[in-house]
Scaffold this motif. Structure first.
Motif, PDB file in Angstrom:
ATOM      1  N   ASP A  12       0.824  -1.210   0.000  1.00 55.43           N
ATOM      2  CA  ASP A  12       0.000   0.000   0.000  1.00 55.43           C
ATOM      3  C   ASP A  12       0.860   1.263   0.000  1.00 55.43           C
ATOM      4  O   ASP A  12       0.354   2.366   0.233  1.00 55.43           O
ATOM      5  N   LEU A  13       2.146   1.111  -0.272  1.00 55.85           N
ATOM      6  CA  LEU A  13       3.056   2.246  -0.291  1.00 55.85           C
ATOM      7  C   LEU A  13       2.829   3.110  -1.527  1.00 55.85           C
ATOM      8  O   LEU A  13       2.478   2.598  -2.596  1.00 55.85           O
ATOM      9  N   THR A  14       3.040   4.409  -1.388  1.00 60.03           N
ATOM     10  CA  THR A  14       2.972   5.310  -2.537  1.00 60.03           C
ATOM     11  C   THR A  14       4.262   5.194  -3.335  1.00 60.03           C
ATOM     12  O   THR A  14       5.280   4.670  -2.847  1.00 60.03           O
ATOM     13  N   ILE A  15       4.248   5.713  -4.558  1.00 59.06           N
ATOM     14  CA  ILE A  15       5.445   5.661  -5.396  1.00 59.06           C
ATOM     15  C   ILE A  15       6.588   6.451  -4.760  1.00 59.06           C
ATOM     16  O   ILE A  15       7.758   6.071  -4.877  1.00 59.06           O
ATOM     17  N   THR A  16       6.263   7.522  -4.037  1.00 54.72           N
ATOM     18  CA  THR A  16       7.291   8.315  -3.350  1.00 54.72           C
ATOM     19  C   THR A  16       7.919   7.509  -2.227  1.00 54.72           C
ATOM     20  O   THR A  16       9.152   7.495  -2.063  1.00 54.72           O
ATOM     21  N   GLU A  17       7.090   6.827  -1.455  1.00 51.30           N
ATOM     22  CA  GLU A  17       7.604   5.995  -0.363  1.00 51.30           C
ATOM     23  C   GLU A  17       8.435   4.846  -0.908  1.00 51.30           C
ATOM     24  O   GLU A  17       9.484   4.496  -0.334  1.00 51.30           O
ATOM     25  N   VAL A  18       7.997   4.253  -2.004  1.00 53.03           N
ATOM     26  CA  VAL A  18       8.733   3.147  -2.614  1.00 53.03           C
ATOM     27  C   VAL A  18      10.093   3.625  -3.112  1.00 53.03           C
ATOM     28  O   VAL A  18      11.116   2.949  -2.903  1.00 53.03           O
ATOM     29  N   SER A  19      10.137   4.772  -3.742  1.00 48.40           N
ATOM     30  CA  SER A  19      11.414   5.311  -4.232  1.00 48.40           C
ATOM     31  C   SER A  19      12.406   5.496  -3.095  1.00 48.40           C
ATOM     32  O   SER A  19      13.612   5.251  -3.255  1.00 48.40           O
ATOM     33  N   LEU A  20      11.900   5.910  -1.956  1.00 48.06           N
ATOM     34  CA  LEU A  20      12.762   6.140  -0.795  1.00 48.06           C
ATOM     35  C   LEU A  20      13.340   4.842  -0.255  1.00 48.06           C
ATOM     36  O   LEU A  20      14.550   4.757   0.001  1.00 48.06           O
ATOM     37  N   ILE A  21      12.506   3.806  -0.103  1.00 45.77           N
ATOM     38  CA  ILE A  21      13.026   2.562   0.464  1.00 45.77           C
ATOM     39  C   ILE A  21      13.981   1.869  -0.513  1.00 45.77           C
ATOM     40  O   ILE A  21      14.930   1.186  -0.086  1.00 45.77           O
ATOM     41  N   ILE A  22      13.764   2.063  -1.819  1.00 45.17           N
ATOM     42  CA  ILE A  22      14.702   1.500  -2.787  1.00 45.17           C
ATOM     43  C   ILE A  22      16.040   2.214  -2.680  1.00 45.17           C
ATOM     44  O   ILE A  22      17.108   1.580  -2.634  1.00 45.17           O
ATOM     45  N   ALA A  23      16.008   3.550  -2.615  1.00 45.48           N
ATOM     46  CA  ALA A  23      17.236   4.338  -2.510  1.00 45.48           C
ATOM     47  C   ALA A  23      17.999   4.016  -1.233  1.00 45.48           C
ATOM     48  O   ALA A  23      19.241   4.082  -1.197  1.00 45.48           O
ATOM     49  N   GLU A  24      17.287   3.655  -0.192  1.00 40.64           N
ATOM     50  CA  GLU A  24      17.921   3.321   1.092  1.00 40.64           C
ATOM     51  C   GLU A  24      18.455   1.892   1.119  1.00 40.64           C
ATOM     52  O   GLU A  24      19.009   1.455   2.138  1.00 40.64           O
ATOM     53  N   GLY A  25      18.297   1.160   0.025  1.00 37.50           N
ATOM     54  CA  GLY A  25      18.851  -0.190  -0.064  1.00 37.50           C
ATOM     55  C   GLY A  25      18.076  -1.229   0.715  1.00 37.50           C
ATOM     56  O   GLY A  25      18.638  -2.261   1.121  1.00 37.50           O
ATOM     57  N   LYS A  26      16.775  -1.004   0.869  1.00 36.33           N
ATOM     58  CA  LYS A  26      15.956  -1.914   1.657  1.00 36.33           C
ATOM     59  C   LYS A  26      15.281  -3.006   0.827  1.00 36.33           C
ATOM     60  O   LYS A  26      14.510  -3.805   1.349  1.00 36.33           O
ATOM     61  N   ILE A  27      15.601  -3.033  -0.473  1.00 32.32           N
ATOM     62  CA  ILE A  27      14.983  -4.017  -1.365  1.00 32.32           C
ATOM     63  C   ILE A  27      16.049  -4.948  -1.922  1.00 32.32           C
ATOM     64  O   ILE A  27      17.112  -4.508  -2.365  1.00 32.32           O
ATOM     65  N   GLN A  28      15.746  -6.232  -1.897  1.00 31.19           N
ATOM     66  CA  GLN A  28      16.615  -7.236  -2.508  1.00 31.19           C
ATOM     67  C   GLN A  28      15.856  -7.961  -3.606  1.00 31.19           C
ATOM     68  O   GLN A  28      14.690  -8.326  -3.441  1.00 31.19           O
ATOM     69  N   VAL A  29      16.529  -8.165  -4.735  1.00 31.36           N
ATOM     70  CA  VAL A  29      15.977  -8.938  -5.838  1.00 31.36           C
ATOM     71  C   VAL A  29      16.904 -10.120  -6.066  1.00 31.36           C
ATOM     72  O   VAL A  29      18.086  -9.939  -6.375  1.00 31.36           O
TER      73      VAL A  29
END
Length: 226
Positions: A12-29
């Protein structure tokens, strides 16, 4: 699908919130830390956030009967946006398949399934689109033959693919084409020295418009496959 859009579809995150967590390195693929929101995610990839594997919500598919004097947009401009006529949730996550001019009515498809919509609209897919066309003057036999053979549009290097014409009356026809060039139907009739006075899309592939003007409904699984 882009990583940021994939995460939005899973949370349910917004695109702005998603961009932030990606930039902070919180996503692994697939176990690798990804900091680029445009990174492409495929169906076989495992995307992890906060130690949880993300699973996207099912794709959504809608039919909309577009009235005249509306635009194919999420936001009102000179004319109201077609989405503003509906109460479809989260329309900002959807896109329209095969846009129509403001003065054109008929079948619109809204979805968040980009792969599906691409296959519908690309010329190589040869998905037929049928329009009811009202003309300024009676259509001639010669014009029908030209359209069914393919006509050269102004500014194009190749003629249109052969069309199918079904007569309703001398000033009204059903036109079926497999392409989607800019203002194609209007330009095709201009090329045979006629003018479109009203245009209505009634069918895309196996999907026929079956709801009142201004209404919408979900497209079922069988229709999606068609």
């Amino acid at each position: 699908m882009r990583l940021d859009k994939f995460i939005c579809k899973c949370t349910d995150l917004t695109i702005t919130e998603v961009s932030l967590i990606i930039a902070e390195g919180k996503i692994q693929v697939n176990g690798e830390k990804i900091t680029e929101p445009h990174h492409q995610v495929h169906a076989s990839n495992q995307v992890v956030f906060d130690q949880k594997v993300l699973t996207p919500r099912p794709f959504r598919y809608y039919m909309i009967h577009k009235p005249a004097d509306t635009i194919c947009s999420n936001k009102d401009e000179h004319y109201p946006a077609v989405f503003s006529l509906t109460n479809i949730p989260d329309t900002d996550q959807l896109h329209l398949v095969g846009r129509l001019d403001a003065d054109t009515t008929g079948l619109l498809i809204a979805t968040d399934d980009g792969h599906w919509s691409f296959n519908i609209m690309q010329p190589a897919g040869k998905v037929p689109k049928t329009y009811q066309v009202q003309l300024h003057r009676p259509i001639t036999k010669e014009a029908i033959e030209q359209l069914e053979k393919g006509v050269m549009l102004q500014g194009e290097k190749q003629p249109t693919a052969p069309a199918q014409i079904e007569m309703i009356n001398e000033k009204q026809v059903l036109l079926t084409i497999t392409e989607g060039k800019f203002h194609q139907v209007k330009r095709m009739f201009f090329a045979v020295k006629n003018k479109v006075t009203a245009l209505h899309r009634c069918k895309i592939g196996g999907l026929s418009l079956d709801i009142p003007e201004g209404a919408w409904r979900e497209i079922n699984k069988k229709e999606v496959e068609q």
